[in-house]
Design a protein around this motif. Sequence first.
Motif, PDB file in Angstrom:
ATOM      1  N   PRO A 151      36.291   0.379 -43.648  1.00 13.21           N
ATOM      2  CA  PRO A 151      36.819  -0.474 -42.574  1.00 13.21           C
ATOM      3  C   PRO A 151      35.745  -0.836 -41.551  1.00 13.21           C
ATOM      4  O   PRO A 151      34.777  -0.090 -41.364  1.00 13.21           O
ATOM      5  N   MET A 152      35.913  -1.987 -40.909  1.00 14.05           N
ATOM      6  CA  MET A 152      35.027  -2.357 -39.810  1.00 14.05           C
ATOM      7  C   MET A 152      35.221  -1.415 -38.639  1.00 14.05           C
ATOM      8  O   MET A 152      34.266  -1.037 -37.949  1.00 14.05           O
ATOM      9  N   SER A 153      36.472  -1.059 -38.397  1.00 15.90           N
ATOM     10  CA  SER A 153      36.807  -0.100 -37.346  1.00 15.90           C
ATOM     11  C   SER A 153      38.142   0.528 -37.685  1.00 15.90           C
ATOM     12  O   SER A 153      38.853   0.075 -38.579  1.00 15.90           O
ATOM     13  N   GLY A 154      38.487   1.567 -36.945  1.00 18.72           N
ATOM     14  CA  GLY A 154      39.685   2.312 -37.265  1.00 18.72           C
ATOM     15  C   GLY A 154      39.405   3.341 -38.345  1.00 18.72           C
ATOM     16  O   GLY A 154      38.285   3.442 -38.869  1.00 18.72           O
ATOM     17  N   THR A 155      40.412   4.102 -38.693  1.00 20.45           N
ATOM     18  CA  THR A 155      40.208   5.125 -39.709  1.00 20.45           C
ATOM     19  C   THR A 155      41.525   5.488 -40.376  1.00 20.45           C
ATOM     20  O   THR A 155      42.593   5.023 -39.975  1.00 20.45           O
ATOM     21  N   VAL A 156      41.410   6.324 -41.391  1.00 21.50           N
ATOM     22  CA  VAL A 156      42.563   6.860 -42.105  1.00 21.50           C
ATOM     23  C   VAL A 156      42.404   8.376 -42.153  1.00 21.50           C
ATOM     24  O   VAL A 156      41.330   8.884 -42.495  1.00 21.50           O
ATOM     25  N   ILE A 157      43.471   9.084 -41.800  1.00 20.90           N
ATOM     26  CA  ILE A 157      43.478  10.542 -41.863  1.00 20.90           C
ATOM     27  C   ILE A 157      44.462  10.957 -42.955  1.00 20.90           C
ATOM     28  O   ILE A 157      45.640  10.618 -42.898  1.00 20.90           O
ATOM     29  N   VAL A 158      43.958  11.673 -43.942  1.00 15.56           N
ATOM     30  CA  VAL A 158      44.793  12.170 -45.043  1.00 15.56           C
ATOM     31  C   VAL A 158      44.772  13.692 -44.979  1.00 15.56           C
ATOM     32  O   VAL A 158      43.735  14.314 -45.230  1.00 15.56           O
ATOM     33  N   ASP A 159      45.904  14.277 -44.620  1.00 13.72           N
ATOM     34  CA  ASP A 159      45.990  15.740 -44.470  1.00 13.72           C
ATOM     35  C   ASP A 159      44.832  16.284 -43.643  1.00 13.72           C
ATOM     36  O   ASP A 159      44.125  17.228 -44.043  1.00 13.72           O
ATOM     37  N   ASN A 160      44.616  15.663 -42.484  1.00 17.48           N
ATOM     38  CA  ASN A 160      43.615  16.090 -41.492  1.00 17.48           C
ATOM     39  C   ASN A 160      42.174  15.803 -41.913  1.00 17.48           C
ATOM     40  O   ASN A 160      41.231  16.252 -41.242  1.00 17.48           O
ATOM     41  N   HIS A 161      41.980  15.048 -42.988  1.00 22.89           N
ATOM     42  CA  HIS A 161      40.634  14.660 -43.412  1.00 22.89           C
ATOM     43  C   HIS A 161      40.420  13.176 -43.140  1.00 22.89           C
ATOM     44  O   HIS A 161      41.246  12.346 -43.517  1.00 22.89           O
ATOM     45  N   ASP A 162      39.308  12.850 -42.534  1.00 26.18           N
ATOM     46  CA  ASP A 162      38.981  11.466 -42.182  1.00 26.18           C
ATOM     47  C   ASP A 162      38.293  10.798 -43.372  1.00 26.18           C
ATOM     48  O   ASP A 162      37.266  11.285 -43.852  1.00 26.18           O
ATOM     49  N   VAL A 163      38.856   9.684 -43.840  1.00 18.96           N
ATOM     50  CA  VAL A 163      38.317   9.028 -45.032  1.00 18.96           C
ATOM     51  C   VAL A 163      36.909   8.495 -44.797  1.00 18.96           C
ATOM     52  O   VAL A 163      36.114   8.391 -45.737  1.00 18.96           O
TER      53      VAL A 163
END
Length: 256
Positions: free
Chosen positions: A56-68
């Motif tokens: 991503p250009m900005s922002g994030t995804v958290i999967v079970d407390n892990h940042d992609v």
Amino acid sequence: MIEIKNLKKYYGADNSIKAVDDVSFICPDGQITGLLGPNGAGKTTTLRMISGLIKPMSGTVIVDNHDVTHDPRAVRQTLGVQADMNGVYPRLTPREQFRYYGRFYGLKGKELENRIDAIIAELNMEEIAERRAEGFSRGQRQKIVLGRALVHNPPNIIMDEPTNGLDVMAVRDTRQSIRALRDQGRCVLFSTHYMDEAERLCDNIAIIVGGKIVAFGTPADLMARTGKDNLEDAFVTLAGREGLLRSEYGRTQNPV
């Protein structure tokens, strides 16, 4: 659980193509979350960013407390992705394909073989498990793709239009598999163009139009909000409202 936080992805030399524009929503464990939108709305781009295939250009995804963005390896271990069927190897049996993909996730020996047996049983693949995939129907290939996504027993599953192009029986099998994943306590996020499917399966629905989330809620919430008695009409109302705003004001606004 999958948490999508302010995802953005623009294209073009001047970033004028806003494929995904500040998208945020949460997919809880033990629930099915649907991502709905017209063609070109940003569904696939969003799913690819969640799975780590696009940065991503900005922002994030958290999967079970892990940042992609910062820990993609940990995310891959907790995430199963069912995408298209182009990667099905015609000369390998389903069992061999599951074994091949399981090794990517560090599985081996008895642990791997037990997982393969469990997937074959869960997806009712006993009759085809030892056959080469060449000549398989679309529904049978779809089971291989889903089985590969499940081989490492991930708690979170992403599915991109899993019933697209399937016959009636294969659709029923796939929907039963999706319900079973939810009933196992997994987090399931899937995209679809079939409104009746979303209405039957989803605990929550995110509607994306022009790269923005224009509505989020249960199917009943969305129907109540629009005064409609079915999800298709509610979807058209919500998606059409956003399209009208874009047309009238020349920019994306969020009416919800």
